[in-house]
Design a protein around this motif. Sequence first.
Motif, PDB file in Angstrom:
ATOM      1  N   UNK A   9       0.794  -1.251   0.188  1.00 13.85           N
ATOM      2  CA  UNK A   9       0.042  -0.058  -0.084  1.00 13.85           C
ATOM      3  C   UNK A   9       0.836   1.285  -0.011  1.00 13.85           C
ATOM      4  N   UNK A  10       0.259   2.354  -0.311  1.00 15.43           N
ATOM      5  CA  UNK A  10       0.882   3.587  -0.258  1.00 15.43           C
ATOM      6  C   UNK A  10       0.932   4.030   1.343  1.00 15.43           C
ATOM      7  N   UNK A  11       2.017   4.841   1.674  1.00 16.55           N
ATOM      8  CA  UNK A  11       2.208   5.244   3.006  1.00 16.55           C
ATOM      9  C   UNK A  11       2.021   6.691   3.030  1.00 16.55           C
ATOM     10  N   UNK A  12       1.120   7.234   3.962  1.00 19.09           N
ATOM     11  CA  UNK A  12       0.876   8.632   4.278  1.00 19.09           C
ATOM     12  C   UNK A  12       2.290   9.125   4.617  1.00 19.09           C
ATOM     13  N   UNK A  13       2.446  10.753   4.489  1.00 14.16           N
ATOM     14  CA  UNK A  13       3.630  11.170   4.983  1.00 14.16           C
ATOM     15  C   UNK A  13       3.903  10.749   6.497  1.00 14.16           C
ATOM     16  N   UNK A  38      17.779  10.572   4.971  1.00 13.16           N
ATOM     17  CA  UNK A  38      16.880  10.529   5.866  1.00 13.16           C
ATOM     18  C   UNK A  38      16.775  11.859   6.708  1.00 13.16           C
ATOM     19  N   UNK A  39      17.862  12.368   6.965  1.00 13.40           N
ATOM     20  CA  UNK A  39      17.756  13.784   7.596  1.00 13.40           C
ATOM     21  C   UNK A  39      17.023  14.716   6.889  1.00 13.40           C
ATOM     22  N   UNK A  40      17.403  14.901   5.405  1.00  8.94           N
ATOM     23  CA  UNK A  40      16.720  15.989   4.736  1.00  8.94           C
ATOM     24  C   UNK A  40      15.038  15.677   4.657  1.00  8.94           C
ATOM     25  N   UNK A  41      14.890  14.464   4.303  1.00 13.05           N
ATOM     26  CA  UNK A  41      13.387  13.994   4.276  1.00 13.05           C
ATOM     27  C   UNK A  41      12.593  14.264   5.692  1.00 13.05           C
ATOM     28  N   UNK A  44      12.055  18.060   5.947  1.00 14.60           N
ATOM     29  CA  UNK A  44      11.004  18.519   5.225  1.00 14.60           C
ATOM     30  C   UNK A  44       9.562  18.117   5.848  1.00 14.60           C
ATOM     31  N   UNK A  45       9.482  16.705   6.070  1.00 11.24           N
ATOM     32  CA  UNK A  45       8.316  16.316   6.729  1.00 11.24           C
ATOM     33  C   UNK A  45       7.984  16.888   8.009  1.00 11.24           C
ATOM     34  N   UNK A  46       8.945  17.482   8.789  1.00  9.40           N
ATOM     35  CA  UNK A  46       8.425  17.850  10.069  1.00  9.40           C
ATOM     36  C   UNK A  46       7.924  19.167   9.859  1.00  9.40           C
ATOM     37  N   UNK A  47       8.114  19.967   8.653  1.00 14.65           N
ATOM     38  CA  UNK A  47       7.381  21.237   8.295  1.00 14.65           C
ATOM     39  C   UNK A  47       6.075  21.273   7.589  1.00 14.65           C
TER      40      UNK A  47
END
Length: 133
Positions: A9-13, A38-41, A44-47
């Motif tokens: 399945x597709x994963x959510x952010x 990992x760090x850059x992703x 991004x996701x934390x914002x």
Amino acid sequence: MEIVNSNCAALSNYEVMVHLQKLKDGKTKNKGQLATITYETLQYLENTPCNFQTPENIEECLKALDAYGLSKTEKLMMINTPPTTALEIQLMIEESEERLSEEQVEEILQLLTQHFPHLLKEQNEAEERSFDS
């Protein structure tokens, strides 16, 4: 949440963010490009809105969206980037004018705000910026 079959399945952010946080906090440290990605992703996701989500409010929101006959992909887009306007819903839902009434669109917006309260803050900030201009 646990990834049982990564091809299933597709994963959510939110799920991606949690998985990457576990990788980052793990005992074995990643090196080189994987550590950078990992760090850059994570940065991004934390914002993004997923930083304010929980498994419970995602699950409740998905159950509530079942009533509107949306596809899994459309629901996933709404979870990853919750729309705050009818225009955004039109862009996310294929043939939304034929499938949803104006009342249903408003119900979806209210439903998303109910399950993701951080959207109210974002809407208020956007309105303040438009008044300041």
